[in-house]
Write an enzyme that holds these catalytic residues in place. Structure first.
Site, short mmCIF file in Angstrom:
data_model
loop_
_atom_site.label_atom_id
_atom_site.label_comp_id
_atom_site.label_asym_id
_atom_site.label_seq_id
_atom_site.Cartn_x
_atom_site.Cartn_y
_atom_site.Cartn_z
N ASP A 307 -4.51 -8.00 49.83
CA ASP A 307 -3.62 -6.99 49.63
C ASP A 307 -2.70 -7.40 48.54
OD1 ASP A 307 -5.14 -5.90 51.46
OD2 ASP A 307 -3.56 -4.88 52.61
N ASP A 308 -2.10 -6.25 47.83
CA ASP A 308 -0.99 -6.59 47.16
C ASP A 308 -0.93 -7.03 45.70
OD1 ASP A 308 -0.02 -5.55 49.54
OD2 ASP A 308 1.46 -7.26 50.01
N HIS A 357 -4.25 0.41 47.08
CA HIS A 357 -3.20 0.21 47.99
C HIS A 357 -2.12 0.69 47.59
CE1 HIS A 357 -1.80 -2.15 51.28
NE2 HIS A 357 -0.97 -3.30 50.65
N HIS A 361 3.86 0.91 47.32
CA HIS A 361 3.65 0.39 48.52
C HIS A 361 4.61 0.82 49.67
CE1 HIS A 361 3.07 -2.88 51.74
NE2 HIS A 361 2.00 -3.15 51.23
N HIS A 448 -3.07 -11.98 51.76
CA HIS A 448 -2.51 -11.45 50.54
C HIS A 448 -2.57 -12.23 49.43
CE1 HIS A 448 -0.83 -9.17 54.06
NE2 HIS A 448 -0.46 -8.22 53.23
NI NI Z 1 0.17 -4.19 51.57
#
Ligand code: NI
Length: 511
Positions: A307-308, A357, A361, A448
């Protein structure tokens, strides 16, 4: 005092072209900064003008700090050759995080702990050989209260100094005069009476930027200068008025905002290595689409998810995955996707999957439906612009979802059953241990790709789980046999039925 000054201000107001103080959304929980610029593709509704392309400053990359438990997400920039730029931003981020963590937990309406969230986003607002402007938006949510703070840091690249706003003005008198002009505009706010508006001379004017016409834009978060119902306030001081007040540094800043130019960085390196991290051409590689997909009801599968990102080291991660012939799923945030289109293209070329995503955020459950839709839609657009394909999966930030979110999201929502806590431990060995210990057939593993320690952990995770017979598949492959429904939530996939199974494999979690 104030009223005398205000009287002068009012007289002056008569000879000035009125600036712009647009109304903001009335729902404080859903508000975004008002825009004085015509919407453009990318990040239209969040800034008084869209952030500049980081291509102007070669080698610049984002730094992300996230805390999944306390719901903190901060994103700022590192500029090669100018460590002071990152240091100053990081100091500001640290101060905000300390303040957020130090604030008492407020009780929610139901008696439980109220939802809390801290989000810090940065963007480039000025760029030249002399000057760099970076604007950050800090959003704090505590219970029903949302507050936004804007701050623009101007850096004098010749001295490596961060400048206070007042240092952009020629002298104390002209600085005072500028604040008077800001007051005039504040008094003109249609929604607020004079008594409601805070005088700008008691404020530091933390966020000053310049638009393409050279007008000065001063931003205030909600409640800072006017009652909450007014929302965020952007005051415009016309170019002719401000240019007479600026000192040399201020003129440089204005030029950098008005007509941004590239920074000739000596240590220039491309943001995206031409081919991830340079393993050579993909031409001639087997097309992963032609390889028979494993049937996750018959063999042990695991979906590694990142993620991210994409982050500065995602290319390196792609190299590792490629070597191990492992597939993964990347839940990208919009700004990073926009920064690294080639990395996204490479992901798809090599058989990986890209999920959404969101852009900022944010905790979606605390947003109004139209803001949720924008968070998702803008990132979907960024991925589609880069790759030609919109993401068909979505992971809500912090895994926060409810009926409202499910109603808005038009793709399946993907959570996880294995949390490596990689954002917290920041230690490759610990990440490997957590991933290997908790992964079961059908697992979806949360990691991540913005953390170096996570990238370092992946080879050992692939080796150890591979040795246990796991197949590394994308989320869609993992869930292929179950069938994915838009708006439904999935936290794991099917596992092959074992004859002496202690617990019968549960096909999936769906709510
Ligand atoms: Ni995230």
């Amino acid at each position: 005092m104030v009223s005398a000054r205000r009287l002068t201000a009012l007289v002056l107001a008569a000879v000035l072209i009125s600036g712009c103080a647009p109304a903001a959304p009335l729902d404080p929980g859903a508000s975004e900064p008002s825009s004085t610029a015509a919407p453009t593709a990318g990040v239209p509704w969040f800034a008084p003008r869209p952030g500049l392309s980081l291509d102007l400053v070669p080698g610049t990359h984002e730094v992300v700090r996230s805390d999944e438990v306390h719901r903190i997400f901060a994103r700022w920039f590192a500029v090669p050759g100018h460590p002071e730029v990152e240091r100053a931003q990081q100091a500001a981020v640290d101060a905000s995080i300390d303040a957020f963590r130090g604030a008492p937990e407020s009780a929610g309406h139901g008696g439980g702990t109220a939802p809390r969230e801290l989000s810090i986003e940065s963007e480039l607002t000025g760029s030249s050989a002399e000057m760099l402007g970076i604007r950050s938006t800090t959003t704090t949510i505590s219970g029903d209260a949302t507050s936004k703070e804007y701050r623009t840091q101007w850096f004098d690249l010749n001295t490596g100094r961060m400048l206070e706003t007042r240092e952009l003005f020629a002298d104390a008198q002209r600085w005072a005069r500028f604040r008077d002009l800001v007051d005039i505009e504040l008094l003109g706010l249609p929604e607020a009476g004079e008594k409601d508006v805070v005088a700008a001379d008691s404020l530091q004017l933390l966020s000053l930027n310049f638009d393409a016409s050279g007008d000065a834009l001063v931003e205030f978060g909600e409640h800072v200068v006017a009652p909450g119902a007014v929302g965020d306030v952007v005051v415009k001081v016309p170019s002719t008025a401000v240019s007479a007040l600026l000192g040399n540094l201020g003129k440089q800043a204005r030029e950098a905002g008005m007509r941004p130019t590239g920074l000739p960085a000596s240590k220039s390196r491309p943001l995206e290595p031409v081919d991830g991290s340079g393993t050579g051409s993909h031409v001639g590689d087997p097309d992963p689409g032609e390889v028979a997909e494993p049937d996750c009801r018959k063999v042990k599968c695991v979906a590694l998810t990142f993620d991210d990102g994409p982050g500065p080291k995602t290319g390196q991660l792609l190299d590792v995955l490629k070597q191990a012939e492992a597939l993964a799923t990347f839940f990208v945030v919009g700004p990073n996707a926009q920064m690294r289109p080639k990395t996204l293209v490479r992901m798809l070329e090599e058989g990986h999957e890209i999920g959404n995503h969101t852009w900022h955020h944010r905790v979606l459950t605390s947003l109004a439906p139209e803001d949720m839709a924008r968070e998702i839609g803008s990132t979907a657009r960024a991925v589609k612009d880069a790759t030609g394909v919109a993401p068909t999966l979505m992971r809500p930030p912090y895994g926060a979802t409810n009926a409202k979110v499910k109603a808005v999201v038009d793709v399946p929502l993907i959570l996880w059953d294995v949390d490596t806590l990689d954002w917290k431990v920041r230690n490759a060995r610990q990440v490997v241990a957590n991933a290997v210990r908790d992964t079961k057939p059908g697992s979806i593993v949360l990691m991540h790709d913005i953390h170096s320690s996570t990238i370092e952990a992946v080879p050992a995770i692939l080796r150890k789980l591979g040795a246990q017979g796991f197949h590394f598949v994308t989320v869609s492959q993992l869930l292929a046999s179950v069938g994915l429904t838009d708006g439904a939530v999935y936290a794991r996939g099917p596992a092959p039925a074992k004859t002496p199974a202690k617990k019968p494999a549960k096909a999936l979690t769906k709510s």
